[in-house]
Design a protein around this motif. Structure first.
Motif, PDB file in Angstrom:
ATOM      1  N   GLU A  14      28.237  -3.634  -4.388  1.00 59.48           N
ATOM      2  CA  GLU A  14      27.739  -4.572  -5.384  1.00 59.48           C
ATOM      3  C   GLU A  14      28.930  -5.364  -5.925  1.00 59.48           C
ATOM      4  O   GLU A  14      29.949  -4.775  -6.329  1.00 59.48           O
ATOM      5  CB  GLU A  14      27.082  -3.752  -6.497  1.00 59.48           C
ATOM      6  N   SER A  15      28.862  -6.685  -5.925  1.00 59.97           N
ATOM      7  CA  SER A  15      29.985  -7.513  -6.354  1.00 59.97           C
ATOM      8  C   SER A  15      29.531  -8.600  -7.318  1.00 59.97           C
ATOM      9  O   SER A  15      28.397  -9.088  -7.228  1.00 59.97           O
ATOM     10  CB  SER A  15      30.676  -8.164  -5.152  1.00 59.97           C
ATOM     11  N   TYR A  16      30.462  -8.986  -8.229  1.00 64.53           N
ATOM     12  CA  TYR A  16      30.154 -10.010  -9.224  1.00 64.53           C
ATOM     13  C   TYR A  16      31.388 -10.901  -9.450  1.00 64.53           C
ATOM     14  O   TYR A  16      32.531 -10.470  -9.258  1.00 64.53           O
ATOM     15  CB  TYR A  16      29.781  -9.370 -10.570  1.00 64.53           C
ATOM     16  N   ILE A  17      31.129 -12.131  -9.847  1.00 65.35           N
ATOM     17  CA  ILE A  17      32.171 -13.018 -10.350  1.00 65.35           C
ATOM     18  C   ILE A  17      31.932 -13.157 -11.849  1.00 65.35           C
ATOM     19  O   ILE A  17      30.846 -13.555 -12.278  1.00 65.35           O
ATOM     20  CB  ILE A  17      32.129 -14.407  -9.686  1.00 65.35           C
ATOM     21  N   ALA A  18      32.946 -12.793 -12.641  1.00 57.87           N
ATOM     22  CA  ALA A  18      32.810 -12.817 -14.103  1.00 57.87           C
ATOM     23  C   ALA A  18      33.760 -13.838 -14.703  1.00 57.87           C
ATOM     24  O   ALA A  18      34.777 -14.199 -14.103  1.00 57.87           O
ATOM     25  CB  ALA A  18      33.103 -11.430 -14.673  1.00 57.87           C
ATOM     26  N   LEU A  19      33.423 -14.287 -15.891  1.00 58.15           N
ATOM     27  CA  LEU A  19      34.275 -15.199 -16.643  1.00 58.15           C
ATOM     28  C   LEU A  19      34.529 -14.535 -17.991  1.00 58.15           C
ATOM     29  O   LEU A  19      33.639 -14.489 -18.846  1.00 58.15           O
ATOM     30  CB  LEU A  19      33.586 -16.554 -16.815  1.00 58.15           C
ATOM     31  N   ILE A  20      35.751 -14.003 -18.174  1.00 54.63           N
ATOM     32  CA  ILE A  20      36.033 -13.211 -19.368  1.00 54.63           C
ATOM     33  C   ILE A  20      37.010 -13.953 -20.280  1.00 54.63           C
ATOM     34  O   ILE A  20      38.036 -14.457 -19.831  1.00 54.63           O
ATOM     35  CB  ILE A  20      36.581 -11.811 -18.968  1.00 54.63           C
ATOM     36  N   PRO A  21      36.708 -14.076 -21.563  1.00 48.83           N
ATOM     37  CA  PRO A  21      37.632 -14.741 -22.493  1.00 48.83           C
ATOM     38  C   PRO A  21      38.969 -14.003 -22.565  1.00 48.83           C
ATOM     39  O   PRO A  21      39.002 -12.763 -22.564  1.00 48.83           O
ATOM     40  CB  PRO A  21      36.896 -14.666 -23.836  1.00 48.83           C
TER      41      PRO A  21
END
Length: 691
Positions: free
Chosen positions: A219-226
């Motif tokens: 399972e893979s994700y692209i995240a945008l973290i502050p």
């Protein structure tokens, strides 16, 4: 028997044995063991032992160790207190018992600011060195970690908890108890409670894009973290967020990256565009679908496998309030704990990074280690003149292998396993690095601590492996064991010498081994490692020479250059090694007579390589014949389809494809196996690139 109770008894027996061998009390032997554990786990890098018991202004003080790196811009001061009890059954410790122990560390910090207290301590003691360091470096201290190491069972179950401030310096505490130690020994898992709750604890859920299909293996994700959120997470967990191999790499490069810093300061809104972001893994995640997309709520055992410098640099900018418009991309893959050993290092190796890291820096699954493990399971050590049976040296390539191999056997089988692999002949990756760099005359690097030293050896061996892996053969392994035997014999003997005053055994041992190797080389000679391997012990002539070198090492290490009070910091300097290297040691005449010519050692290597070639040819031919003609025809077809075969390669594989009608020679079979391995590596690399 309950696993924890059994481990408790094994630990007590092991610590008592170490204490007897090293001339220490049991608590000291336990702390010596924990020094390596804390380093390998990323808790305290290069911990210094510092025993002190006393009072100041009627408050009890106790400290047993500390960690401080003046060059590390994170400014973390780690303070360690030890609680070791000898008991039949495991004892419990609750919050009410933990608090007063940790308070004694706080009392020591407060006392260190008092000149009266510092003046009351013997100036040559490690406690004075630490109190003086605290007083002089206080402006650089940005965080204090209070660490309790104990063989009790912690019932409080709190880790990396904030406990207040000393002045304006935040203080956290955590406990290394019996159950946490067992998790580490079994699998390297030290933090089953390391759950990053983005939604509840760190400012809110993180928006993510799913980057894997339903049929994907992971399972893979692209995240945008502050950036501010990432800094807050790192502020709590620090280097424990970094996958171990990344941690050892970064420790050699711990300055804040100037390019990252400048982008944060001057163009924070462009950080996402300019920075490659992070690559991370987690054992499990909670992802929720909301009105406008998916959000990452929490992640279990999050590990940053690439982007450690980005994370550390963002954290360094946190106090400057420069993170308001910084956004960081994070590629997150969910990898279960049973697959982590195999998959995480591969992700580390292939992940893109602003600081190029070659395969040698991600060393856990490097072929070098696999080969050493294979030798350790196969090569019988001679019985020597002190044993009645041949045994083996167990090399633990991945944390927990030894415990797993032993634990899955029945009681009767365990006895057989213990005879084949005695506990005294068990060693780890960091042990290997310690023996190897000592012999390479780099004791100042060994003194930096297990992880930094491992990173140094990884880079050196990785480069040598790339140049030619043939040198790392069975004879290399046997000579490595000889180095281990010399090193461990010194560890056992040094504490019993009349000149030894305790505290710096680890430094003395690595410096002493480096010194005898250096002095042999000055006479164009080398140690007879093959003799040590055959005897499985150190000859009395070499032993006496080692102790002469150790006494000289103790003298040099205990007397730092002017302006430097900290002995262990002095031992980490190349100048310390240079001084010992130049020191004349009064060896007995028979030491030099016992050394051998390098040509003699090379002759043994040539003979070993010729024998190995014969064995390789027989093994390769057996493998080719067992696989059959159809198997080799498949590799021939694949190699031609990707254009990776020379005319010679095609001829060899064509011959093998005719098995059993035609039997290839041993030389052809060795070549065929090498061609197959090369094609297989190409196939794997291509598959991973597509994935």
């Amino acid at each position: 028997m309950d696993e924890l109770a059994e481990y408790h008894r094994e630990l007590i027996a092991s610590i008592q044995g170490d204490a007897d061998a090293m001339g220490l009390i049991t608590a000291e032997a336990f702390l010596e063991m924990m020094k390596d554990v804390l380093d390998e786990a990323g808790e305290v890098s290069g911990m210094d032992i510092c025993y002190y018991r006393g009072t100041h202004e009627r408050k009890p003080l106790q400290i047993d160790g500390y960690g401080w790196d003046a060059t590390d811009e994170e400014g973390v001061l780690s303070l360690v207190i030890c609680d070791f009890v000898v008991s039949e059954e495991p004892q419990a410790i609750v919050k009410a018992g933990i608090k007063p122990l940790l308070q004694q560390l706080v009392n020591f910090v407060m006392a260190a600011h008092s000149k009266d207290f510092r003046d009351s301590i013997e100036e040559t003691s490690s406690a004075f060195v630490l109190s003086d360091l605290i007083a002089r470096s206080w402006k650089k201290v940005k965080k204090i970690k209070l660490i309790l190491v104990t063989n009790r069972i912690n019932k409080a179950n709190a880790d990396a908890q904030p406990v207040g401030n000393i002045g304006d310096v935040p203080v956290t505490s955590n406990v290394w108890d019996l159950s946490r130690l067992l998790r580490f020994v079994n699998s390297g898992q030290t933090r089953e409670d390391l759950v990053i709750d983005f939604a509840e604890q760190f400012g809110g859920a993180v928006p993510v894009l799913k980057a894997s299909s339903d049929g994907s293996p992971f399972e893979s994700y692209i995240a945008l973290i502050p950036g501010a959120q990432l800094a807050e997470i790192y502020d709590k967990w620090g280097a424990r967020l970094l996958e171990a191999n990344v941690r050892s790499f970064l420790q050699a490069r711990n300055k804040v990256n100037k390019g990252i810093r400048d982008t944060i300061r001057d163009q924070p809104e462009m950080f996402f565009s300019y920075n490659n972001g992070l690559t991370a893994t987690a054992e499990a995640v909670e992802v929720m679908e909301m009105g406008d997309g998916f959000y990452l709520m929490s992640a279990d055992n999050l590990q940053i496998v690439n982007g450690g410098q980005t994370t550390a640099s963002i954290h360094a900018a946190r106090k400057l309030d420069q993170l308001r418009n910084v956004l960081v991309q994070m590629k997150l893959t969910v990898v279960s704990s049973d697959q982590a050993e195999e998959v995480v290092p591969r992700i580390s190796e292939f992940a893109n990074s602003q600081n190029k890291v070659n395969a040698a820096d991600f060393f856990a699954n490097h072929p070098f280690h696999v080969r050493m493990q294979e030798f350790s399971r196969r090569v019988l050590a001679p019985s020597g003149d002190g044993n009645y049976r041949e045994t083996k040296w167990f090399y633990e390539r991945a944390r927990g292998q030894f415990a797993d191999e032993r634990g899955r056997r029945s009681v009767g089988e365990r006895k057989k396993f213990d005879n084949e692999f005695p506990k005294a002949q068990f060693f780890t990756k960091t042990d290997l690095a310690k023996y190897e760099n000592s012999y390479r005359c780099r004791p100042h690097i060994v003194s930096l601590g297990a992880q930094k030293n491992f990173g140094d050896v990884a880079r050196a061996v990785g480069k040598e492996w790339s140049d030619s892996d043939s040198r790392f053969d069975e004879l290399w392994f046997k000579r490595l064991i000889a180095k281990a035997i010399i090193f461990r014999n010194l560890e056992r003997l040094v504490p019993h010498q009349p000149w030894y005053t305790s505290g710096y055994r680890a430094n003395i041992v690595t410096y002493a081994l480096a010194k005898i190797v250096h002095d042999a080389e000055q006479r164009e000679k080398v140690l007879d490692l093959d003799q040590v391997w055959r005897m499985q012990r150190v000859h009395v002539v070499l032993e006496r020479a080692c102790l002469r070198a150790a006494e000289a090492a103790n003298e040099v290490i205990s007397n730092p250059i002017a302006g430097m009070r900290n002995v262990t910091e002095w031992a980490k300097k190349e100048g310390c090694w240079s001084r010992l290297a130049a020191t004349s040691v009064p060896y007995e005449k028979d030491f030099f007579e016992a050394l051998i010519d390098p040509a003699q050692a090379k002759a043994v290597r040539r003979e070993a390589q010729q024998e190995q070639k014969l064995l390789d040819g027989v093994d390769a031919q057996a493998e080719v014949l067992a696989a059959g003609g159809e198997y080799w025809q498949g590799w021939l077809d694949y190699g031609q389809s990707v254009g990776k075969l020379s005319p010679r390669d095609i001829g060899i594989l064509s011959t093998c494809a005719q098995v059993p009608a035609k039997v290839p020679s041993e030389k052809q079979c060795v070549a065929a196996v090498a061609i197959r391995d090369r094609l297989d590596a190409h196939h794997q690399a291509t598959s991973e690139a597509i994935a």
